[in-house]
Design an enzyme around this catalytic site. Sequence first.
Site, short mmCIF file in Angstrom:
data_model
loop_
_atom_site.label_atom_id
_atom_site.label_comp_id
_atom_site.label_asym_id
_atom_site.label_seq_id
_atom_site.Cartn_x
_atom_site.Cartn_y
_atom_site.Cartn_z
N MET A 1 5.45 137.74 96.01
CA MET A 1 5.47 137.81 97.47
C MET A 1 6.46 136.82 98.08
O MET A 1 6.96 135.92 97.42
CB MET A 1 4.08 137.55 98.02
N HIS A 2 6.76 137.04 99.36
CA HIS A 2 7.44 136.09 100.25
C HIS A 2 8.94 135.94 100.04
O HIS A 2 9.63 135.39 100.89
CB HIS A 2 6.82 134.68 100.16
N ASP B 1 1.70 140.93 94.88
CA ASP B 1 1.11 140.78 93.55
C ASP B 1 -0.39 140.47 93.58
O ASP B 1 -1.14 140.98 92.74
CB ASP B 1 1.86 139.73 92.73
#
Length: 502
Positions: free
Chosen positions: A80-81, A239
Amino acid sequence: MSFLGIDLGTSSVKIILINEKGDLLGEESRGYSVDYPKINWAEQNPEDWWKATKDCIKNLMEKGCCKKDTVKAIGFSGQMHGLVALDENDQVLHPAILWCDQRTQEECHEITNYFGQEKLTQYTGNKALTGFTAPKILWLKKHKPKLYEKIAHILLPKDYIRLKLTGEYATDVSDASGMLLLDVKKRNWSKEMLEFLQMKESVLPKLYESYEITGYLTEGIKNILGLKGEIAVVGGAGDQAAGAIGTGTVKEGIASVTLGTSGVVFASHNEYRVDKENRLHAFCHANGKYHSMGVMLSAASCLKWWVEEIHKGVAFEELLTEAENSPIGSKGLIFLPYLMGERTPYADPNAKGVFIGLTMSHSRGDMTRAILEGVAFGLRDSFQILKELKIPVEDIRAIGGGAQSNLWMDILTNVFDQKISTLYTDQGGALGAAILASVGNGTFDTVENACSKLIHVKKTYVPNKEKVYAYIQYYKMYHQLYDVLKASFDQLAHVQKSLYFI
C-alpha cells in the site's frame, strides 16, 4: 475454471493459481530489491515489479498448471501507499516511493496544520502519516517541481501492474484508503485534499470496489503471457485487506494478525468507525464494508534483520531453538521493534529499535526471544485500541511468515490473552486476491460466501494463565519505554541528519 491472485509485496511478487474449489494449482514468486538512497528513504523501480510479474505468470502457464483458456479472472493484493508517478506516455517519472519511506514528516505537519486534525479526519478518516501517498505527492511538488509538472497519472503499486495488463487507470477503495486522498466514509476522492494539492481528479485512477471488474487483459499481453480467452481483472485490494480476505476476516467479531514484513492487527466491521485520536487506520474493506487496522512498520523484518545482518551464516532454526530455551521475558530483556520508525500507535518516523535490560548473563537466545516478544508487544498496542473502541473480537486468525513459528504463535497468544488460529493455507494476500477474482467472475455471489467455502482453520493456540500473567507485567514496562525514550529518538535523528554528509 481458474483464477490468478497476484500479491505484489515489498520484497517479491507472489502469484498463485486456484480453481473454483480453492485448490492450489500452482504458485510462483520472484524477488526484487529495495533501494535506500538516504537514511529513512525507500524506493523501487516499478519496471522490476512488472518484469517479475510477467515471469511468474509465464512460468505458471509453461508448467501446464492449467489450460491456457481456463483462466477467467485476475485479482490483486498490493503493497500500500507507494507513489507511482507517470507522464502522459505512461513513463515512470521517479522511482516509486514506498510505504516504509519516512522522508515526508514536514509534509505531514504541513497537511495537518492546514486542515487541523479534526477536519482532516472528517475529510479522509485518517491522520497524515509519512507512509501515506498524499504527503509523498506534496514532497515531489516541493522538492522536484519540474518533475511534478509532468505528472499525468498517479497510481499505487499494484495498479501499475493493472495498467500494464489492461491499459486502464483504476484502483480499489481499500487500497485508495491509504492514500490520504479518499473520503473513506463516502468511498470517493476527497475534494478538499485535491484542492489542497491543486491536483485534478483526472490524475487519479477510477475507483472500484475490490471485487468489481476494472478491465480485461489486452490481446498483446495475453500473447506474451501465454493466455487465451476473455480474462477479467478485478479491483483487488491493499495487501492487508486482501490478506484479511485470505483469512476469512470479513465479518464483525473476526480479526486477523499479520506477522509479515510489517505487523498488522485488522478487524472487520459493517459500519464506518473512526478512532478520534487516529491511532488506528479507518479504511474501506475489500468486501464492500469497512475495517480498522493498526500497523507496526517492522515485525518479521526484525527477525529477518537479526538473522541476515547480525547473524549471517547461522541457520534460522538454530536461532529459534535457542530462543525456545530462554524463559518468558528473556531474563528481563525488552526489545523495541522500531527499526523503521513506527506507525501505530505513535506515528513517529524517528523511533528507533532498542534492546533494554542487557546484562552479562544474557545469551543470543535471550536476545532472539526478546525480538519475538517485542513484536508481539507492539501488535498488542493495536489490539488494546480495538478493545478501547469496543470493536468486537471473538476470533483471531494469524497469517504471514511469522505465523509458521509455533514459538512465536505461543508468545502472541499469551501476550494477547486470546485464542489465535492458523489456517490450512499460508497464501494470505495472494489467496485473497484470487478469491476477489472469483467473486468478480461470478463464481461466488459475495466475498463472505467465497470465504466460508474456501477458508478453514488448521490449529488454534490457547492462552496459559501463568504465561498471560507474566506477559502482562512485561507489557506494562514495554508500553512505558517509548515515552521515556522519545526525546532521545528525536535528538538522535537531528544529530544523524545534521552529520549525514560528514
